[in-house]
Design an enzyme around this catalytic site. Sequence first.
Site, short mmCIF file in Angstrom:
data_model
loop_
_atom_site.label_atom_id
_atom_site.label_comp_id
_atom_site.label_asym_id
_atom_site.label_seq_id
_atom_site.Cartn_x
_atom_site.Cartn_y
_atom_site.Cartn_z
CG ASP A 153 -2.03 1.01 1.12
OD1 ASP A 153 -2.41 1.34 -0.02
OD2 ASP A 153 -2.50 1.49 2.16
N GLY A 154 0.36 2.28 -0.64
CA GLY A 154 1.01 3.59 -0.61
C GLY A 154 1.51 4.08 -1.95
CD1 TRP A 161 7.17 6.79 -2.79
CD2 TRP A 161 6.86 7.01 -5.00
NE1 TRP A 161 8.41 6.84 -3.39
CE2 TRP A 161 8.25 6.97 -4.75
CE3 TRP A 161 6.42 7.14 -6.32
CZ2 TRP A 161 9.20 7.05 -5.77
CZ3 TRP A 161 7.36 7.24 -7.34
CH2 TRP A 161 8.74 7.20 -7.05
CG HIS A 195 -0.42 2.32 -9.26
ND1 HIS A 195 -0.64 1.76 -8.02
CD2 HIS A 195 -1.49 3.12 -9.50
CE1 HIS A 195 -1.79 2.21 -7.54
NE2 HIS A 195 -2.32 3.05 -8.42
CB THR A 251 -13.43 -7.62 -4.14
OG1 THR A 251 -13.24 -7.55 -2.73
CG2 THR A 251 -13.18 -9.04 -4.60
CD GLU A 252 -13.36 -4.83 -0.73
OE1 GLU A 252 -12.21 -5.26 -0.97
OE2 GLU A 252 -14.29 -5.56 -0.34
CD1 TRP A 263 -13.52 -5.19 -8.55
CD2 TRP A 263 -12.83 -4.39 -10.51
NE1 TRP A 263 -12.89 -6.21 -9.23
CE2 TRP A 263 -12.47 -5.76 -10.44
CE3 TRP A 263 -12.48 -3.68 -11.67
CZ2 TRP A 263 -11.79 -6.42 -11.46
CZ3 TRP A 263 -11.81 -4.33 -12.68
CH2 TRP A 263 -11.47 -5.69 -12.58
CG LEU A 277 8.96 -17.38 -4.13
CD1 LEU A 277 8.82 -17.45 -2.61
CD2 LEU A 277 9.53 -16.01 -4.52
NE ARG A 334 -7.77 1.13 5.30
CZ ARG A 334 -7.66 2.46 5.40
NH1 ARG A 334 -7.86 3.07 6.55
NH2 ARG A 334 -7.35 3.19 4.34
CB SER A 367 -7.69 -3.44 2.98
OG SER A 367 -7.34 -2.23 3.60
CD GLU A 390 3.89 -13.26 15.59
OE1 GLU A 390 3.75 -12.12 16.07
OE2 GLU A 390 3.63 -14.32 16.21
C1 IPE Z 1 -5.35 -2.62 -0.12
O1 IPE Z 1 -5.03 -1.29 -0.32
C2 IPE Z 1 -5.39 -3.35 -1.41
C3 IPE Z 1 -4.11 -3.54 -2.07
C4 IPE Z 1 -2.94 -3.18 -1.63
C5 IPE Z 1 -4.18 -4.21 -3.32
P1 IPE Z 1 -6.15 -0.16 -0.43
O2 IPE Z 1 -5.45 1.11 -0.56
O3 IPE Z 1 -7.12 -0.52 -1.48
O4 IPE Z 1 -6.87 -0.28 0.97
P2 IPE Z 1 -7.88 0.72 1.65
O5 IPE Z 1 -9.02 0.88 0.71
O6 IPE Z 1 -7.16 1.99 1.87
O7 IPE Z 1 -8.26 0.06 2.93
C1 IPE Z 2 -1.75 0.11 -3.28
O1 IPE Z 2 -1.44 1.45 -3.32
C2 IPE Z 2 -1.83 -0.47 -4.65
C3 IPE Z 2 -3.17 -0.87 -5.06
C4 IPE Z 2 -4.25 -0.84 -4.34
C5 IPE Z 2 -3.29 -1.34 -6.42
P1 IPE Z 2 -2.59 2.55 -3.33
O2 IPE Z 2 -2.96 2.81 -4.75
O3 IPE Z 2 -3.72 2.13 -2.47
O4 IPE Z 2 -1.86 3.79 -2.75
P2 IPE Z 2 -2.45 4.83 -1.70
O5 IPE Z 2 -2.84 4.07 -0.49
O6 IPE Z 2 -3.60 5.49 -2.36
O7 IPE Z 2 -1.32 5.75 -1.45
MG MG Z 3 -4.10 2.47 -0.46
#
Ligand code: IPE
Ligand code: IPE
Ligand code: MG
Length: 224
Positions: free
Chosen positions: A12-13, A17, A29, A58-59, A61, A122, A178, A180, A191
């Site tokens: 995530d992030g 970034w 990305h 799934t969210e 989308w 792996l 969280r 998610s 852990e």
């Molecule tokens: C979780 O990240 C899903 C992936 C990393 C693929 P999200 O950025 O979608 O999560 P929420 O919506 O902030 O909880």
């Molecule tokens: C996670 O990074 C990658 C995917 C969900 C595909 P985010 O796109 O959720 O990045 P932030 O959380 O918005 O920074």
């Molecule tokens: Mg995110």
Amino acid sequence: MNPVNHVAIIMDGNGRWGIKRKNSRNAGHKAGLSVVELVINESIKQKIKYLTLYAFSTENWSRPQKEIKYLFSLLESFLNKQSDELHKKNIKLKVIGRKNFSLKLNTLLSNVEKKTSSNKTLQVNLALNYGSKTELLNAFRKLNKKKYKITEKNLIKCLQTKNIPDPDILIRTGNTKRLSNFLLWQIAYTEIFFEKKLWPDFNKNDYIKIIKIFKNIKRTFGNV
Ligand code: IPE
Ligand code: IPE
Ligand code: MG
């Protein structure tokens, strides 16, 4: 010392970034993709057997169409460029989640899965269009349809992660605590490491540090 067999990561992030550096979520990305390669290589070095990467929920989308399109085009070019390399490294790729993408991407994913299916070094599980609640509901439906008894063992056999041991370590980057909708059943005793860094900034040393901490944790599984 605890052995590390399976690491799961919520990558995530990327969006934050990308906005910060280049005023574009998609740039994040793209940058995140090289961290995927780095983590795969280090996992092999550490003799980890399973790596599960949350790539699209799934969210997800509900994101803007433009971002979704870009994410899948990135995945497509990654697979086109890297599938030989993955195979050479003896990596097995498995998708968890429902493959309901374009015919082209579905075929590409199935082909890479087939090609790498007997690889042993792996196993990389790519969680794509994955949601833990959907996975659990489908498992219950399957149990019901086949009139199987509702036991832990039978339920596990109906999950998309059947034959995959539960994760030892779950890492979530991006300074968010969280889950998610990720592997809710499977992480009962995992852990969990919440990492402040955004995914594109996560590096080999961060990964090694987490593995080292994990190895020294006293895992009691309810015992003392
Ligand atoms: C979780 O990240 C899903 C992936 C990393 C693929 P999200 O950025 O979608 O999560 P929420 O919506 O902030 O909880
Ligand atoms: C996670 O990074 C990658 C995917 C969900 C595909 P985010 O796109 O959720 O990045 P932030 O959380 O918005 O920074
Ligand atoms: Mg995110």
